[in-house]
Design a protein around this motif. Sequence first.
Motif, PDB file in Angstrom:
ATOM      1  N   GLN A   1      -9.622  -8.817  -2.645  1.00  0.00           N
ATOM      2  CA  GLN A   1     -10.807  -8.104  -3.126  1.00  0.00           C
ATOM      3  C   GLN A   1     -10.868  -6.675  -2.598  1.00  0.00           C
ATOM      4  O   GLN A   1     -11.656  -5.875  -3.078  1.00  0.00           O
ATOM      5  N   GLY A   2     -10.052  -6.344  -1.591  1.00  0.00           N
ATOM      6  CA  GLY A   2     -10.112  -5.019  -0.993  1.00  0.00           C
ATOM      7  C   GLY A   2      -9.113  -4.062  -1.608  1.00  0.00           C
ATOM      8  O   GLY A   2      -8.075  -4.466  -2.145  1.00  0.00           O
ATOM      9  N   CYS A   3      -9.404  -2.769  -1.528  1.00  0.00           N
ATOM     10  CA  CYS A   3      -8.482  -1.763  -2.060  1.00  0.00           C
ATOM     11  C   CYS A   3      -7.203  -1.698  -1.242  1.00  0.00           C
ATOM     12  O   CYS A   3      -6.213  -1.116  -1.688  1.00  0.00           O
ATOM     13  N   VAL A   4      -7.197  -2.284  -0.052  1.00  0.00           N
ATOM     14  CA  VAL A   4      -6.007  -2.289   0.799  1.00  0.00           C
ATOM     15  C   VAL A   4      -5.200  -3.584   0.650  1.00  0.00           C
ATOM     16  O   VAL A   4      -4.256  -3.822   1.407  1.00  0.00           O
ATOM     17  N   SER A   5      -5.545  -4.415  -0.317  1.00  0.00           N
ATOM     18  CA  SER A   5      -4.808  -5.666  -0.545  1.00  0.00           C
ATOM     19  C   SER A   5      -3.599  -5.406  -1.439  1.00  0.00           C
ATOM     20  O   SER A   5      -3.711  -4.703  -2.448  1.00  0.00           O
ATOM     21  N   PRO A   6      -2.427  -5.969  -1.098  1.00  0.00           N
ATOM     22  CA  PRO A   6      -1.243  -5.750  -1.941  1.00  0.00           C
ATOM     23  C   PRO A   6      -1.291  -6.596  -3.208  1.00  0.00           C
ATOM     24  O   PRO A   6      -1.791  -7.717  -3.207  1.00  0.00           O
ATOM     25  N   HIS A   7      -0.766  -6.033  -4.285  1.00  0.00           N
ATOM     26  CA  HIS A   7      -0.679  -6.753  -5.562  1.00  0.00           C
ATOM     27  C   HIS A   7       0.770  -6.942  -6.001  1.00  0.00           C
ATOM     28  O   HIS A   7       1.085  -7.907  -6.688  1.00  0.00           O
ATOM     29  N   THR A   8       1.630  -6.004  -5.625  1.00  0.00           N
ATOM     30  CA  THR A   8       3.055  -6.066  -5.957  1.00  0.00           C
ATOM     31  C   THR A   8       3.854  -5.717  -4.708  1.00  0.00           C
ATOM     32  O   THR A   8       3.450  -4.845  -3.937  1.00  0.00           O
ATOM     33  N   VAL A   9       4.968  -6.420  -4.498  1.00  0.00           N
ATOM     34  CA  VAL A   9       5.886  -6.102  -3.403  1.00  0.00           C
ATOM     35  C   VAL A   9       7.254  -5.799  -4.004  1.00  0.00           C
ATOM     36  O   VAL A   9       7.836  -6.636  -4.707  1.00  0.00           O
ATOM     37  N   PHE A  10       7.752  -4.592  -3.756  1.00  0.00           N
ATOM     38  CA  PHE A  10       9.074  -4.186  -4.218  1.00  0.00           C
ATOM     39  C   PHE A  10      10.088  -4.482  -3.108  1.00  0.00           C
ATOM     40  O   PHE A  10       9.894  -4.057  -1.965  1.00  0.00           O
ATOM     41  N   VAL A  11      11.158  -5.198  -3.445  1.00  0.00           N
ATOM     42  CA  VAL A  11      12.126  -5.656  -2.447  1.00  0.00           C
ATOM     43  C   VAL A  11      13.506  -5.100  -2.787  1.00  0.00           C
ATOM     44  O   VAL A  11      14.007  -5.297  -3.907  1.00  0.00           O
ATOM     45  N   GLU A  12      14.120  -4.431  -1.819  1.00  0.00           N
ATOM     46  CA  GLU A  12      15.440  -3.839  -2.025  1.00  0.00           C
ATOM     47  C   GLU A  12      16.516  -4.930  -2.074  1.00  0.00           C
ATOM     48  O   GLU A  12      16.559  -5.817  -1.221  1.00  0.00           O
ATOM     49  N   ASP A  13      17.376  -4.841  -3.081  1.00  0.00           N
ATOM     50  CA  ASP A  13      18.508  -5.765  -3.189  1.00  0.00           C
ATOM     51  C   ASP A  13      19.516  -5.534  -2.057  1.00  0.00           C
ATOM     52  O   ASP A  13      19.553  -4.462  -1.451  1.00  0.00           O
TER      53      ASP A  13
ATOM     54  N   THR B   1       1.868  -3.764 -10.851  1.00  0.00           N
ATOM     55  CA  THR B   1       0.919  -4.517 -11.660  1.00  0.00           C
ATOM     56  C   THR B   1      -0.295  -4.887 -10.829  1.00  0.00           C
ATOM     57  O   THR B   1      -0.144  -5.391  -9.712  1.00  0.00           O
ATOM     58  N   ALA B   2      -1.475  -4.664 -11.364  1.00  0.00           N
ATOM     59  CA  ALA B   2      -2.699  -5.152 -10.727  1.00  0.00           C
ATOM     60  C   ALA B   2      -2.840  -6.630 -11.054  1.00  0.00           C
ATOM     61  O   ALA B   2      -2.802  -7.018 -12.227  1.00  0.00           O
ATOM     62  N   SER B   3      -2.974  -7.452 -10.039  1.00  0.00           N
ATOM     63  CA  SER B   3      -3.053  -8.887 -10.277  1.00  0.00           C
ATOM     64  C   SER B   3      -4.477  -9.280 -10.661  1.00  0.00           C
ATOM     65  O   SER B   3      -5.390  -8.452 -10.676  1.00  0.00           O
ATOM     66  N   CYS B   4      -4.643 -10.563 -10.956  1.00  0.00           N
ATOM     67  CA  CYS B   4      -5.974 -11.084 -11.288  1.00  0.00           C
ATOM     68  C   CYS B   4      -6.664 -11.642 -10.047  1.00  0.00           C
ATOM     69  O   CYS B   4      -7.568 -12.475 -10.149  1.00  0.00           O
ATOM     70  N   LEU B   5      -6.263 -11.165  -8.870  1.00  0.00           N
ATOM     71  CA  LEU B   5      -6.859 -11.539  -7.574  1.00  0.00           C
ATOM     72  C   LEU B   5      -6.567 -13.006  -7.264  1.00  0.00           C
ATOM     73  O   LEU B   5      -5.691 -13.615  -7.842  1.00  0.00           O
ATOM     74  N   GLY B   6      -7.300 -13.573  -6.297  1.00  0.00           N
ATOM     75  CA  GLY B   6      -7.053 -14.951  -5.916  1.00  0.00           C
ATOM     76  C   GLY B   6      -5.697 -15.164  -5.261  1.00  0.00           C
ATOM     77  O   GLY B   6      -5.046 -16.190  -5.471  1.00  0.00           O
ATOM     78  N   ARG B   7      -5.236 -14.171  -4.445  1.00  0.00           N
ATOM     79  CA  ARG B   7      -3.948 -14.285  -3.766  1.00  0.00           C
ATOM     80  C   ARG B   7      -2.803 -14.391  -4.779  1.00  0.00           C
ATOM     81  O   ARG B   7      -1.905 -15.230  -4.641  1.00  0.00           O
ATOM     82  N   THR B   8      -2.856 -13.562  -5.803  1.00  0.00           N
ATOM     83  CA  THR B   8      -1.829 -13.523  -6.831  1.00  0.00           C
ATOM     84  C   THR B   8      -0.945 -12.309  -6.580  1.00  0.00           C
ATOM     85  O   THR B   8      -1.416 -11.173  -6.638  1.00  0.00           O
ATOM     86  N   LEU B   9       0.344 -12.547  -6.300  1.00  0.00           N
ATOM     87  CA  LEU B   9       1.251 -11.492  -5.871  1.00  0.00           C
ATOM     88  C   LEU B   9       2.519 -11.518  -6.709  1.00  0.00           C
ATOM     89  O   LEU B   9       3.078 -12.577  -6.965  1.00  0.00           O
ATOM     90  N   LYS B  10       2.970 -10.332  -7.115  1.00  0.00           N
ATOM     91  CA  LYS B  10       4.226 -10.222  -7.844  1.00  0.00           C
ATOM     92  C   LYS B  10       5.288  -9.623  -6.930  1.00  0.00           C
ATOM     93  O   LYS B  10       5.023  -8.655  -6.222  1.00  0.00           O
TER      94      LYS B  10
END
Length: 261
Positions: free
Chosen positions: A85-97, A172-181
């Motif tokens: 719910q916070g602006c500091v919450s992550p929605h997407t994590v980019f991971v280096e191959d 991507t902005a998630s639909c909240l509820g601990r939804t992470l890409k």
Amino acid sequence: AVTYWPGGTTDLEDAVLPAVEQVVHYGGRNSITDMSRRVPANVTMITHGPRISFGVVGREALGSPEDAASLAGDIAYATAVFDQQGCVSPHTVFVEDGGAVSPPELAGLIDRALVRLSRDLPPAAPAQADAIAIREFRAVAEFRAINGEKVSVLGPDRLDHTIIFDPVPALTASCLGRTLKVCPVHALADVARLVAPYRDVLQSAAVAGAGDAIVPVAQGLATAGVSRVTSFRQLPWPEMGWVHDGRGPLRELVRWSEAPL
């Protein structure tokens, strides 16, 4: 005095607004536009609109399963605090191959870390509309997987959390509820280019495993519009004096005068 009332109670707000010197408003674009129309011309209005944060993981943080599991715990923690719910919450994590642990494997570790974390930090039950949005978010990813894309969907059926590994990197902005890409990137420098189109809504970026490249990575993110670069563990907890949305939150509250002391 400190008090509160339900948002949208216009009769109370219209009574208060002419009597104040300053309004600090947090909300969506429509809410800010509505409030801007009603704030008197002689009242200063400071707005903080919708913002999104994300994570960046370099291959140096994925040198061993133990290192990756520890990092997954930090990512899970940043995602679970405030239930996004916070602006500091992550929605997407980019991971280096190229690390010993692959991006899909890290997604699995985050999933398991969120399961463990839910015992001490239980997730809020989603409202009906939110549950529908999460189901739809999952369904879109599942249909992509059926069509042959290397997409995976992780998370309990009761919607405590959702982790989606997506091979197409995009913020991507998630639909909240601990939804992470979780998305792979070939190089950390690619992330700044991917997030730059959203510069007007970027907030914080958590970075891990950048090694000696941390300075150019941070500079690239700042140029793209990120106002704060930190660790995953500190992502939900900015310092009191942080430059919120690129501005000084305490400095804005001071009304400067040119009159001599």
